[in-house]
Scaffold this motif. Structure first.
Motif, PDB file in Angstrom:
ATOM      1  N   ALA A   6      35.830  11.422 -51.060  1.00 30.97           N
ATOM      2  CA  ALA A   6      35.424  10.221 -50.319  1.00 30.97           C
ATOM      3  C   ALA A   6      33.913  10.125 -50.144  1.00 30.97           C
ATOM      4  CB  ALA A   6      36.110  10.187 -48.959  1.00 30.97           C
ATOM      5  N   THR A   7      33.219  11.258 -50.094  1.00 32.52           N
ATOM      6  CA  THR A   7      31.773  11.245 -49.845  1.00 32.52           C
ATOM      7  C   THR A   7      30.970  11.942 -50.934  1.00 32.52           C
ATOM      8  OG1 THR A   7      31.894  13.291 -48.546  1.00 32.52           O
ATOM      9  CG2 THR A   7      32.139  11.202 -47.338  1.00 32.52           C
ATOM     10  N   SER A   8      31.599  12.250 -52.058  1.00 30.55           N
ATOM     11  CA  SER A   8      30.931  13.073 -53.072  1.00 30.55           C
ATOM     12  C   SER A   8      29.633  12.467 -53.592  1.00 30.55           C
ATOM     13  CB  SER A   8      31.872  13.396 -54.235  1.00 30.55           C
ATOM     14  OG  SER A   8      32.267  12.220 -54.894  1.00 30.55           O
ATOM     15  N   GLY A   9      29.583  11.157 -53.787  1.00 31.23           N
ATOM     16  CA  GLY A   9      28.350  10.532 -54.269  1.00 31.23           C
ATOM     17  C   GLY A   9      27.193  10.758 -53.328  1.00 31.23           C
ATOM     18  N   GLU A  10      27.419  10.470 -52.052  1.00 31.20           N
ATOM     19  CA  GLU A  10      26.370  10.665 -51.044  1.00 31.20           C
ATOM     20  C   GLU A  10      26.032  12.146 -50.885  1.00 31.20           C
ATOM     21  OE1 GLU A  10      29.261   9.062 -50.465  1.00 31.20           O
ATOM     22  OE2 GLU A  10      28.705   6.987 -50.081  1.00 31.20           O
ATOM     23  N   VAL A  32      23.714  13.283 -53.737  1.00 35.81           N
ATOM     24  CA  VAL A  32      22.342  12.805 -53.530  1.00 35.81           C
ATOM     25  C   VAL A  32      21.633  13.667 -52.480  1.00 35.81           C
ATOM     26  CG1 VAL A  32      20.934  10.883 -52.683  1.00 35.81           C
ATOM     27  CG2 VAL A  32      22.816  10.454 -54.285  1.00 35.81           C
ATOM     28  N   ALA A  33      22.314  13.937 -51.367  1.00 32.35           N
ATOM     29  CA  ALA A  33      21.719  14.760 -50.308  1.00 32.35           C
ATOM     30  C   ALA A  33      21.447  16.175 -50.801  1.00 32.35           C
ATOM     31  CB  ALA A  33      22.641  14.788 -49.086  1.00 32.35           C
ATOM     32  N   HIS A  34      22.379  16.727 -51.573  1.00 32.24           N
ATOM     33  CA  HIS A  34      22.221  18.090 -52.079  1.00 32.24           C
ATOM     34  C   HIS A  34      21.045  18.165 -53.065  1.00 32.24           C
ATOM     35  CE1 HIS A  34      24.609  21.910 -52.072  1.00 32.24           C
ATOM     36  NE2 HIS A  34      23.706  22.185 -52.979  1.00 32.24           N
ATOM     37  N   LEU A  35      20.921  17.160 -53.923  1.00 31.97           N
ATOM     38  CA  LEU A  35      19.793  17.133 -54.862  1.00 31.97           C
ATOM     39  C   LEU A  35      18.466  17.054 -54.120  1.00 31.97           C
ATOM     40  CD1 LEU A  35      21.255  14.765 -57.604  1.00 31.97           C
ATOM     41  CD2 LEU A  35      20.771  17.224 -57.830  1.00 31.97           C
ATOM     42  N   LYS A  36      18.420  16.258 -53.056  1.00 34.74           N
ATOM     43  CA  LYS A  36      17.199  16.183 -52.242  1.00 34.74           C
ATOM     44  C   LYS A  36      16.897  17.533 -51.610  1.00 34.74           C
ATOM     45  CE  LYS A  36      17.267  11.267 -51.150  1.00 34.74           C
ATOM     46  NZ  LYS A  36      17.459  10.242 -50.104  1.00 34.74           N
ATOM     47  N   LEU A  63      17.642  20.392 -52.738  1.00 32.63           N
ATOM     48  CA  LEU A  63      17.191  21.291 -53.802  1.00 32.63           C
ATOM     49  C   LEU A  63      15.835  20.882 -54.368  1.00 32.63           C
ATOM     50  CD1 LEU A  63      20.572  21.723 -55.727  1.00 32.63           C
ATOM     51  CD2 LEU A  63      19.383  23.488 -54.400  1.00 32.63           C
ATOM     52  N   ASN A  64      15.240  19.821 -53.792  1.00 38.42           N
ATOM     53  CA  ASN A  64      13.950  19.287 -54.231  1.00 38.42           C
ATOM     54  C   ASN A  64      13.960  18.811 -55.678  1.00 38.42           C
ATOM     55  OD1 ASN A  64      12.540  19.672 -51.759  1.00 38.42           O
ATOM     56  ND2 ASN A  64      12.459  21.867 -52.218  1.00 38.42           N
ATOM     57  N   VAL A  65      15.088  18.245 -56.090  1.00 36.90           N
ATOM     58  CA  VAL A  65      15.190  17.665 -57.432  1.00 36.90           C
ATOM     59  C   VAL A  65      14.596  16.265 -57.353  1.00 36.90           C
ATOM     60  CG1 VAL A  65      16.786  16.880 -59.224  1.00 36.90           C
ATOM     61  CG2 VAL A  65      17.230  19.030 -58.018  1.00 36.90           C
ATOM     62  N   PRO A  66      13.614  15.958 -58.203  1.00 39.87           N
ATOM     63  CA  PRO A  66      12.995  14.630 -58.141  1.00 39.87           C
ATOM     64  C   PRO A  66      13.985  13.536 -58.522  1.00 39.87           C
ATOM     65  CG  PRO A  66      12.103  15.887 -59.984  1.00 39.87           C
ATOM     66  CD  PRO A  66      13.024  16.798 -59.227  1.00 39.87           C
ATOM     67  N   ALA A  67      13.860  12.393 -57.884  1.00 41.09           N
ATOM     68  CA  ALA A  67      14.705  11.241 -58.192  1.00 41.09           C
ATOM     69  C   ALA A  67      14.413  10.743 -59.591  1.00 41.09           C
ATOM     70  CB  ALA A  67      14.464  10.137 -57.164  1.00 41.09           C
ATOM     71  N   ALA A  68      15.436  10.215 -60.222  1.00 43.25           N
ATOM     72  CA  ALA A  68      15.270   9.656 -61.576  1.00 43.25           C
ATOM     73  C   ALA A  68      14.392   8.417 -61.492  1.00 43.25           C
ATOM     74  CB  ALA A  68      16.632   9.319 -62.167  1.00 43.25           C
ATOM     75  N   LYS A  69      13.581   8.227 -62.531  1.00 42.97           N
ATOM     76  CA  LYS A  69      12.747   7.030 -62.587  1.00 42.97           C
ATOM     77  C   LYS A  69      13.572   5.879 -63.097  1.00 42.97           C
ATOM     78  CE  LYS A  69       8.607   9.689 -63.417  1.00 42.97           C
ATOM     79  NZ  LYS A  69       7.504   9.985 -64.328  1.00 42.97           N
ATOM     80  N   LYS A  70      13.357   4.721 -62.482  1.00 39.79           N
ATOM     81  CA  LYS A  70      14.100   3.517 -62.887  1.00 39.79           C
ATOM     82  C   LYS A  70      13.344   2.745 -63.924  1.00 39.79           C
ATOM     83  CE  LYS A  70      16.628   3.036 -58.620  1.00 39.79           C
ATOM     84  NZ  LYS A  70      17.079   2.159 -57.595  1.00 39.79           N
ATOM     85  N   PHE A 119      21.715  27.788 -63.162  1.00 37.22           N
ATOM     86  CA  PHE A 119      22.448  27.249 -62.026  1.00 37.22           C
ATOM     87  C   PHE A 119      21.564  27.251 -60.786  1.00 37.22           C
ATOM     88  CE2 PHE A 119      25.856  28.436 -64.826  1.00 37.22           C
ATOM     89  CZ  PHE A 119      26.781  27.419 -64.637  1.00 37.22           C
ATOM     90  N   LEU A 120      21.501  26.100 -60.122  1.00 36.57           N
ATOM     91  CA  LEU A 120      20.749  25.985 -58.880  1.00 36.57           C
ATOM     92  C   LEU A 120      21.653  26.238 -57.684  1.00 36.57           C
ATOM     93  CD1 LEU A 120      18.747  22.726 -59.719  1.00 36.57           C
ATOM     94  CD2 LEU A 120      17.987  25.107 -59.955  1.00 36.57           C
ATOM     95  N   ASP A 121      22.901  25.764 -57.775  1.00 40.37           N
ATOM     96  CA  ASP A 121      23.839  25.904 -56.662  1.00 40.37           C
ATOM     97  C   ASP A 121      25.226  25.457 -57.110  1.00 40.37           C
ATOM     98  OD1 ASP A 121      24.649  26.579 -54.117  1.00 40.37           O
ATOM     99  OD2 ASP A 121      23.717  24.873 -53.130  1.00 40.37           O
ATOM    100  N   VAL A 122      26.232  25.795 -56.306  1.00 40.74           N
ATOM    101  CA  VAL A 122      27.604  25.359 -56.523  1.00 40.74           C
ATOM    102  C   VAL A 122      28.162  24.898 -55.185  1.00 40.74           C
ATOM    103  CG1 VAL A 122      29.923  26.008 -57.280  1.00 40.74           C
ATOM    104  CG2 VAL A 122      27.936  27.069 -58.357  1.00 40.74           C
ATOM    105  N   ASP A 123      28.747  23.708 -55.176  1.00 35.42           N
ATOM    106  CA  ASP A 123      29.416  23.192 -53.983  1.00 35.42           C
ATOM    107  C   ASP A 123      30.912  23.326 -54.208  1.00 35.42           C
ATOM    108  OD1 ASP A 123      30.414  21.852 -51.801  1.00 35.42           O
ATOM    109  OD2 ASP A 123      29.451  19.930 -52.270  1.00 35.42           O
ATOM    110  N   ARG A 124      31.546  24.184 -53.426  1.00 37.27           N
ATOM    111  CA  ARG A 124      32.984  24.421 -53.563  1.00 37.27           C
ATOM    112  C   ARG A 124      33.804  23.657 -52.518  1.00 37.27           C
ATOM    113  NH1 ARG A 124      30.556  29.254 -55.138  1.00 37.27           N
ATOM    114  NH2 ARG A 124      31.264  29.992 -57.177  1.00 37.27           N
ATOM    115  N   LYS A 125      33.130  22.808 -51.749  1.00 45.10           N
ATOM    116  CA  LYS A 125      33.825  22.022 -50.717  1.00 45.10           C
ATOM    117  C   LYS A 125      33.573  20.539 -50.960  1.00 45.10           C
ATOM    118  CE  LYS A 125      33.591  25.699 -47.322  1.00 45.10           C
ATOM    119  NZ  LYS A 125      33.121  26.128 -46.018  1.00 45.10           N
TER     120      LYS A 125
END
Length: 93
Positions: free
Chosen positions: A73-77, A80-84, A86-93, A63-69
């Protein structure tokens, strides 16, 4: 996404919302119990329902983290911000 709803309810939700991600059904609530996300909403005649939490799990399955809030309405964004953060690299397209 894991929901304590039935497979049929999840399938209908995915079609309605045009979900492009996997939805898992946990109608027995076994997984929700293991992750500690069940809330008691008996006072609203709902019984036990799953709280909306986002778990960030690394490739090593730790586990890297847990968001309990989580805000639907904004979960997608927010993810993405949380992954950034945490320094998680973006998926390759």
């Amino acid at each position: 996404m894991i929901s304590v709803d039935t497979l049929e309810d999840n399938t209908a939700f995915a079609k309605k919302e045009e979900a492009d991600f996997p939805l898992l059904a946990d109608p027995t609530k076994a997984t929700a119990r293991k992750y500690g996300v069940l809330g008691d909403f008996s006072r609203f005649n709902l019984g036990e329902v799953a709280n909306r939490y986002t778990y960030y799990i690394g490739p090593d399955e730790n586990f890297l983290d847990v968001d309990r809030k989580v805000s639907p309405a904004t979960s997608g964004e927010d993810i993405v911000a949380h992954l950034k953060a945490l320094n998680v690299p973006a998926a390759k397209k």
